[in-house]
Enzyme design. Structure first.
Site, mmCIF file in Angstrom:
data_model
loop_
_atom_site.group_PDB
_atom_site.id
_atom_site.type_symbol
_atom_site.label_atom_id
_atom_site.label_comp_id
_atom_site.label_asym_id
_atom_site.label_seq_id
_atom_site.Cartn_x
_atom_site.Cartn_y
_atom_site.Cartn_z
ATOM 1 N N GLY A 60 0.762 -1.242 0.000
ATOM 2 C CA GLY A 60 0.000 0.000 0.000
ATOM 3 C C GLY A 60 0.788 1.285 0.000
ATOM 4 O O GLY A 60 0.211 2.364 0.134
ATOM 5 N N TRP A 62 2.348 2.936 -2.391
ATOM 6 C CA TRP A 62 1.985 3.853 -3.475
ATOM 7 C C TRP A 62 0.569 4.393 -3.293
ATOM 8 O O TRP A 62 0.290 5.550 -3.590
ATOM 9 C CB TRP A 62 2.123 3.142 -4.825
ATOM 10 C CG TRP A 62 3.532 3.144 -5.327
ATOM 11 C CD1 TRP A 62 4.674 3.213 -4.565
ATOM 12 C CD2 TRP A 62 3.962 3.083 -6.687
ATOM 13 N NE1 TRP A 62 5.785 3.197 -5.369
ATOM 14 C CE2 TRP A 62 5.380 3.110 -6.676
ATOM 15 C CE3 TRP A 62 3.297 2.991 -7.897
ATOM 16 C CZ2 TRP A 62 6.133 3.059 -7.852
ATOM 17 C CZ3 TRP A 62 4.045 2.932 -9.072
ATOM 18 C CH2 TRP A 62 5.446 2.973 -9.048
ATOM 19 N N ASP A 80 -4.707 -5.700 -6.031
ATOM 20 C CA ASP A 80 -3.578 -6.611 -5.833
ATOM 21 C C ASP A 80 -4.108 -8.004 -5.550
ATOM 22 O O ASP A 80 -5.211 -8.169 -5.001
ATOM 23 C CB ASP A 80 -2.685 -6.156 -4.681
ATOM 24 C CG ASP A 80 -1.276 -6.740 -4.791
ATOM 25 O OD1 ASP A 80 -0.344 -5.980 -5.117
ATOM 26 O OD2 ASP A 80 -1.116 -7.961 -4.571
ATOM 27 N N ASP A 96 -6.534 -11.362 -8.902
ATOM 28 C CA ASP A 96 -5.449 -11.531 -9.868
ATOM 29 C C ASP A 96 -5.749 -10.697 -11.108
ATOM 30 O O ASP A 96 -6.716 -10.967 -11.830
ATOM 31 C CB ASP A 96 -5.323 -13.011 -10.228
ATOM 32 C CG ASP A 96 -4.081 -13.317 -11.052
ATOM 33 O OD1 ASP A 96 -3.540 -12.389 -11.684
ATOM 34 O OD2 ASP A 96 -3.658 -14.489 -11.060
ATOM 35 N N ASP A 121 3.330 -0.951 -9.901
ATOM 36 C CA ASP A 121 4.585 -1.410 -9.302
ATOM 37 C C ASP A 121 4.569 -2.936 -9.161
ATOM 38 O O ASP A 121 5.183 -3.490 -8.263
ATOM 39 C CB ASP A 121 4.770 -0.738 -7.935
ATOM 40 C CG ASP A 121 6.216 -0.757 -7.457
ATOM 41 O OD1 ASP A 121 7.119 -0.728 -8.308
ATOM 42 O OD2 ASP A 121 6.442 -0.802 -6.235
ATOM 43 N N LYS A 161 6.694 -0.134 -13.480
ATOM 44 C CA LYS A 161 7.998 -0.728 -13.196
ATOM 45 C C LYS A 161 8.273 -1.847 -14.190
ATOM 46 O O LYS A 161 7.418 -2.698 -14.437
ATOM 47 C CB LYS A 161 8.041 -1.297 -11.779
ATOM 48 C CG LYS A 161 9.357 -2.015 -11.462
ATOM 49 C CD LYS A 161 9.467 -2.368 -9.998
ATOM 50 C CE LYS A 161 8.496 -3.449 -9.571
ATOM 51 N NZ LYS A 161 8.608 -3.764 -8.140
#
Length: 206
Positions: A60, A62, A80, A96, A121, A161
Site C-alpha cells: 500500500g 503507493w 492486488d 489476480d 509497481d 515498473k
C-alpha cells in the site's frame, strides 16, 4: 579521489537503508512510497480531482502517496492479488489482475469514470530463474499497458515498473506508440543493484 564500484554500491545500500527507516518513521508501508514521491514531484503526476488506478498495490505504499496527493478530492482504486489493509480514500479490490473477472470488477468500480493516471509497481512471484522472472514481469507490464489503452483518458499518464532485459525494447516501443512522450526514471530509493527501472508514459495518444 574517484569512488570505486564497491564504495558506490555501499553508498546506494546505505541510502536504501535510510528509506527503510524513514518509511517506518513516517508511517509508510514500504520504502517504495519514496520512489513514487520522487517521480511524482519531478513530473507533476498528481492533481486533486483526478482518478488514479494503482495496480499491484500491496502493501500500500503507493496508494498511501496517491491518497495524500489527491487530498480527498478525486478517486483512487487499488488492486492486488494479496491482501491490503484499508487506506482512507482508497477503494481496494483483491484479485489476480490477469483474470478477466477481476479486470471486470475493476472496470465496474470505475463506473465509466475516465482514468487520469495509472501507476503500476507489480512484480511476479520471483523464482530466481532470470529468464522466467523477466518474462513474467514483462507480461504484467504488457497487461497494464493494455489496460491503459482501454481505460486511460486521452492525455493521461502511466507509470510502470519494468526490468531491463528480454522484452524491454519491444515494450518501450509499445509505450512510445501509446504515449506522446516516454521517459525512464530510476529513483534514489530504487536498489542500485536491481535492474528495475520505471517507464513513464506522458500524454496518452487519442
Amino acid at each position: 579521489m574517484k569512488r570505486t564500484k564497491t564504495s558506490k554500491a555501499w553508498m546506494k545500500e546505505h541510502v536504501n537503508d535510510f528509506f527503510v527507516r524513514q518509511a517506518k518513521k513516517e508511517g509508510y508501508r514500504s520504502r517504495a512510497a519514496y520512489k513514487l514521491m520522487e517521480i511524482a514531484e519531478r513530473d507533476h503526476l498528481f492533481k486533486p480531482g483526478m482518478t488514479v488506478v494503482d495496480l499491484g498495490a500491496a502493501p500500500g505504499g503507493w496508494s498511501q502517496v496517491a491518497a495524500e496527493k489527491l487530498k480527498g478530492k478525486g478517486r483512487a482504486v487499488a488492486l492486488d492479488i494479496l491482501e491490503m489493509a484499508p487506506i482512507s480514500g482508497v477503494t481496494f479490490i483483491q484479485g489476480d489482475f490477469r483474470e478477466a473477472s477481476v479486470l471486470a470488477e475493476l472496470k465496474e468500480q470505475l463506473k465509466d469514470l475516465p482514468v487520469d493516471l495509472v501507476i503500476c509497481d507489480m512484480s511476479p512471484n520471483i523464482t530466481g530463474i532470470r529468464v522466467i522472472d523477466q518474462t513474467r514481469g514483462m507480461h504484467l507490464a504488457e497487461l497494464a499497458l493494455e489496460f491503459c489503452t482501454e481505460q486511460l483518458n486521452s492525455g493521461g499518464n502511466f507509470l510502470v515498473k519494468v526490468f531491463q532485459g528480454s522484452g524491454f525494447d519491444e515494450f518501450f516501443r509499445a509505450m512510445r506508440a501509446t504515449f506522446h512522450r516516454v521517459v525512464t526514471r530510476k529513483p534514489l530509493a530504487s536498489r542500485g543493484r536491481s535492474s528495475e527501472i520505471y517507464l513513464l508514459g506522458l500524454g496518452k495518444r487519442d
